[in-house]
Design an enzyme around this catalytic site. Structure first.
Site, PDB file in Angstrom:
ATOM      1  N   PHE A 153       0.992  -0.769  -0.416  1.00 35.44           N
ATOM      2  CA  PHE A 153      -0.086  -0.223   0.308  1.00 35.44           C
ATOM      3  C   PHE A 153       1.402   1.605   0.202  1.00 35.44           C
ATOM      4  O   PHE A 153       1.387   1.466   1.203  1.00 35.44           O
ATOM      5  CB  PHE A 153      -0.976   0.061   1.697  1.00 35.44           C
ATOM      6  CG  PHE A 153      -2.147   0.868   1.177  1.00 35.44           C
ATOM      7  CD1 PHE A 153      -2.972   0.788   0.534  1.00 35.44           C
ATOM      8  CD2 PHE A 153      -2.136   2.091   1.616  1.00 35.44           C
ATOM      9  CE1 PHE A 153      -4.435   2.024   0.515  1.00 35.44           C
ATOM     10  CE2 PHE A 153      -2.572   3.100   2.348  1.00 35.44           C
ATOM     11  CZ  PHE A 153      -3.879   2.973   1.565  1.00 35.44           C
ATOM     12  N   ALA A 154       0.767   1.796  -0.707  1.00 34.48           N
ATOM     13  CA  ALA A 154       1.866   2.770  -1.559  1.00 34.48           C
ATOM     14  C   ALA A 154       0.973   4.301  -1.391  1.00 34.48           C
ATOM     15  O   ALA A 154       0.505   4.774  -2.147  1.00 34.48           O
ATOM     16  CB  ALA A 154       2.498   2.969  -2.538  1.00 34.48           C
ATOM     17  N   THR A 158       2.213   7.059   1.438  1.00 34.72           N
ATOM     18  CA  THR A 158       2.875   8.385   2.071  1.00 34.72           C
ATOM     19  C   THR A 158       3.949   9.101   1.607  1.00 34.72           C
ATOM     20  O   THR A 158       4.511   7.638   0.899  1.00 34.72           O
ATOM     21  CB  THR A 158       3.066   7.606   3.464  1.00 34.72           C
ATOM     22  OG1 THR A 158       1.418   7.688   4.032  1.00 34.72           O
ATOM     23  CG2 THR A 158       4.362   9.056   4.264  1.00 34.72           C
ATOM     24  N   PRO A 216       7.003  11.455   0.733  1.00 35.89           N
ATOM     25  CA  PRO A 216       8.114  12.442   2.026  1.00 35.89           C
ATOM     26  C   PRO A 216       7.791  13.655   2.294  1.00 35.89           C
ATOM     27  O   PRO A 216       8.420  14.428   3.392  1.00 35.89           O
ATOM     28  CB  PRO A 216       9.284  12.849   0.419  1.00 35.89           C
ATOM     29  CG  PRO A 216       9.338  12.439  -0.111  1.00 35.89           C
ATOM     30  CD  PRO A 216       8.130  11.558  -0.152  1.00 35.89           C
ATOM     31  N   SER A 258      -0.092  12.106   6.796  1.00 36.80           N
ATOM     32  CA  SER A 258      -0.909  12.752   7.738  1.00 36.80           C
ATOM     33  C   SER A 258      -2.522  13.153   6.504  1.00 36.80           C
ATOM     34  O   SER A 258      -3.370  13.234   6.864  1.00 36.80           O
ATOM     35  CB  SER A 258      -0.848  13.069   8.858  1.00 36.80           C
ATOM     36  OG  SER A 258       0.199  12.924   9.732  1.00 36.80           O
ATOM     37  N   GLN A 270       2.836  -1.011  48.073  1.00 39.97           N
ATOM     38  CA  GLN A 270       1.707  -0.804  47.261  1.00 39.97           C
ATOM     39  C   GLN A 270       2.001   0.319  46.403  1.00 39.97           C
ATOM     40  O   GLN A 270       1.332   0.835  44.954  1.00 39.97           O
ATOM     41  CB  GLN A 270       1.064   0.249  48.681  1.00 39.97           C
ATOM     42  CG  GLN A 270       0.031   1.551  48.096  1.00 39.97           C
ATOM     43  CD  GLN A 270       0.239   2.526  49.123  1.00 39.97           C
ATOM     44  OE1 GLN A 270       0.987   3.460  49.559  1.00 39.97           O
ATOM     45  NE2 GLN A 270      -1.592   2.420  49.745  1.00 39.97           N
ATOM     46  N   HIS A 296       9.391  -4.878  36.672  1.00 40.20           N
ATOM     47  CA  HIS A 296      10.807  -6.433  35.608  1.00 40.20           C
ATOM     48  C   HIS A 296      11.913  -5.910  36.272  1.00 40.20           C
ATOM     49  O   HIS A 296      13.255  -6.664  36.680  1.00 40.20           O
ATOM     50  CB  HIS A 296      10.671  -6.775  34.533  1.00 40.20           C
ATOM     51  CG  HIS A 296       9.625  -7.532  34.397  1.00 40.20           C
ATOM     52  ND1 HIS A 296       7.821  -7.551  34.674  1.00 40.20           N
ATOM     53  CD2 HIS A 296       9.581  -9.223  34.301  1.00 40.20           C
ATOM     54  CE1 HIS A 296       7.348  -8.832  34.043  1.00 40.20           C
ATOM     55  NE2 HIS A 296       8.117  -9.949  34.143  1.00 40.20           N
ATOM     56  N   GLU A 323      -0.568   4.698  11.105  1.00 42.50           N
ATOM     57  CA  GLU A 323      -2.713   4.061  10.246  1.00 42.50           C
ATOM     58  C   GLU A 323      -3.224   5.137  11.361  1.00 42.50           C
ATOM     59  O   GLU A 323      -4.139   5.804  11.456  1.00 42.50           O
ATOM     60  CB  GLU A 323      -2.748   3.175  11.146  1.00 42.50           C
ATOM     61  CG  GLU A 323      -2.698   1.324  10.845  1.00 42.50           C
ATOM     62  CD  GLU A 323      -3.266   1.283   9.137  1.00 42.50           C
ATOM     63  OE1 GLU A 323      -4.447   2.101   8.983  1.00 42.50           O
ATOM     64  OE2 GLU A 323      -2.299   0.831   9.002  1.00 42.50           O
ATOM     65  N   GLU A 337      -2.976  12.398  17.210  1.00 44.50           N
ATOM     66  CA  GLU A 337      -2.822  14.222  17.011  1.00 44.50           C
ATOM     67  C   GLU A 337      -4.448  13.901  15.188  1.00 44.50           C
ATOM     68  O   GLU A 337      -5.297  14.719  15.754  1.00 44.50           O
ATOM     69  CB  GLU A 337      -1.934  15.236  16.318  1.00 44.50           C
ATOM     70  CG  GLU A 337      -1.081  14.551  17.402  1.00 44.50           C
ATOM     71  CD  GLU A 337      -0.495  13.938  18.177  1.00 44.50           C
ATOM     72  OE1 GLU A 337      -0.029  12.907  17.045  1.00 44.50           O
ATOM     73  OE2 GLU A 337       0.156  13.309  18.746  1.00 44.50           O
TER      74      GLU A 337
END
Lengths: 110, 388
Positions: free
Chosen positions: B128-129, B131, B133, B137, B284, B343, B368, B372
């Site tokens: 899927f092309a 985006t 440079p 968004s 706690q 951990h 995706e 924002e």
């Protein structure tokens, strides 16, 4: 970061390998004519990282017959794929010791 | 809306959970921590097993041979399928099969013959092309790749960035500007064979996600037949946008899965790890981190399941899908981050999957559609379209 590994080749011997770090990264092995024979990586399961992987190769190979160069790189899996694709683009095939059953992508570095 | 799984859904959840625990985790233990592929023999064996279970090709519509899983059940399955180290971007290493590019189901019969059916048979891969440079968004305005008509063909020139899988794809669904309109009305979707002269994958783009890298494409006088236009001329933005909305629900569910796995690990760890003569679970500060994790997890689960229920019932779900994406990606990142903190040193190592989830979840807040933009989508729905 250049797409191709460009660092000078070093002889695969005990002193050189002892100086390597235990970090993650990619490496190439070549014959004495500087023809790449293997592209590989030291990943998260490699004991002692690059030093450990190159130590194995040192044990397995005839002394004085192999050159190597390394690149420390946390993104070792994508860098490994990139180096394979660039090699195929430059030479038309994978290095002789790489598994050719793996599906490699197509890159045109230009 | 009842969030309790039905008996059938509960059975499916338990089946997938068992599959992950008994088939995926043991194999993964021997793979590189950043691996995204199984050995071919294991891949084929497990794919056959999934076919026997009747779950192969989850996202393929029933009329094309898919198993006919509804959106809610699919979402519940996605939460289970991602609960292993590679699970965020390679759930169950793909043995449940892919559906290909969803837009191909809207293609002409000729296009389906050349692209969709070979994809479903596993003979072709697409990428899927969208985006570039110049930005991703706001693709309607950012797209600078041009398509110029020449007889019955179009000549494409430009570049694309952050394109996953282009180096191994047989074709690309590629978006180009085909009119003087500087906005959304001038974009057309093309199906482009990647061996077409002038189609170049110029470089690997290395990211936090070490495997499943992205690529940069360059298009130099790529000639494409008019028969390869998907949908209508200058109406490609709708095709791109539709895909982005639909993807957000399973995208969110996968985040919840890895966060649930991280929380389970953290709970177990606190019951056994001792500091100053007491197990961590008695502290706690630790208890509150676990509680905050649980709140984040339930918040993400509820908004994601709401979006799934709306989608399943055929109602509008754009705002809810955006909310699910926003909440699930951010909440899951917090959960995994707290699990790492609990951990201690072990959480930073590649011995555990936490560090991989932490890196990959960071990408989810941008992938995706950045969060924002999700807020923008929701505000438009709240305030009305006049805001545009």
């Amino acid at each position: 970061m250049p797409m191709r590994l460009t660092k000078p080749w070093r002889p695969l011997d005990g002193d050189e390998v002892a100086n390597l770090k235990g970090t993650l990264g990619v490496y190439q092995l070549a014959d004495l004519d500087e023809q790449v024979v293997l592209i590989a990586f030291a990943g998260g399961r490699s004991l002692f990282g690059l030093q450990g992987e190159l130590s194995h190769h040192l044990e397995e190979r005839e002394p004085g017959t192999t050159l190597f160069r390394v690149e420390e790189n946390m993104q070792y899996t994508s860098r490994f794929d990139e180096l394979l694709m660039v090699h195929v683009s430059d030479h038309g095939s994978l290095p002789v010791e790489n598994d050719d059953s793996r599906r490699i992508g197509r890159l045109s570095p230009g | 809306m009842n969030l309790d799984p039905t008996d059938e859904q509960q059975m499916i959840i338990e089946t997938v959970r068992s599959f992950v625990q008994n088939e995926i985790l043991p194999l993964e233990a021997d793979l590189d921590p950043d691996a995204t592929q199984l050995d071919l023999a294991d891949q084929e064996r497990l794919t056959a097993k999934v076919r026997e279970m009747g779950f192969y090709g989850l996202d393929i519509p029933e009329e094309y041979g898919g198993p006919g899983i509804d959106v809610v059940t699919r979402t519940l399955m996605a939460i289970e399928m991602s609960q292993h180290r590679a699970g965020l971007y390679a759930p169950c290493f793909g043995v449940f099969g892919g559906a290909g590019l969803a837009q191909l189901y809207e293609a002409t019969e000729d296009q389906k013959e050349r692209y969709l059916y070979p994809t479903l048979r596993g003979e072709k891969r697409g990428c899927f092309a969208l985006t570039e440079p110049s930005g991703g968004s706001d693709p309607g305005r950012a797209i600078q790749t041009t398509g110029v008509p020449d007889g019955d063909e179009w000549i494409l020139n430009g570049s694309k960035l952050y394109i996953s899988g282009a180096d191994k794809a047989d074709f690309a669904l590629l978006f180009a500007r085909t009119s003087d309109d500087p906005g959304r009305e001038g974009i057309t979707a093309f199906l482009v064979d990647t061996d077409t002269p002038g189609f170049h994958v110029r470089r690997v783009v290395h990211t936090l996600r070490s495997s499943h890298y992205a690529t940069e494409l360059q298009l130099e006088d790529v000639r494409v037949s008019s028969a390869n236009i998907l949908g209508q001329l200058n109406k490609g933005f709708g095709i791109a946008n539709d895909r982005l909305s639909r993807q957000r629900i399973p995208y969110s569910a996968a985040c919840i899965g890895v966060a649930r796995a991280a929380q389970d690990m953290a709970v177990e760890w606190t019951k056994h790890r001792e500091t100053f003569g007491e197990v961590l679970a008695t502290r706690q500060g630790i208890q509150w981190m676990l509680v905050d994790n649980e709140i984040d997890l339930r918040h993400a689960y509820w908004v994601t399941m709401e979006a799934a229920h709306l989608a399943e019932s055929g109602r509008q779900f754009r705002k809810e899908a955006a909310m699910a994406k926003l909440v699930a990606t951010e909440a899951s990142a917090r959960v995994v981050d707290r699990a790492m903190q609990i951990h201690g040193g072990a959480g930073m190592t590649k011995d555990l999957p936490l560090e991989r989830w932490w890196r990959e979840l960071r990408i989810r807040r941008v992938g995706e559609g950045p969060n924002e933009v999700q807020r923008l989508i929701m505000s438009r729905e709240l305030l009305g379209r006049s805001l545009r």
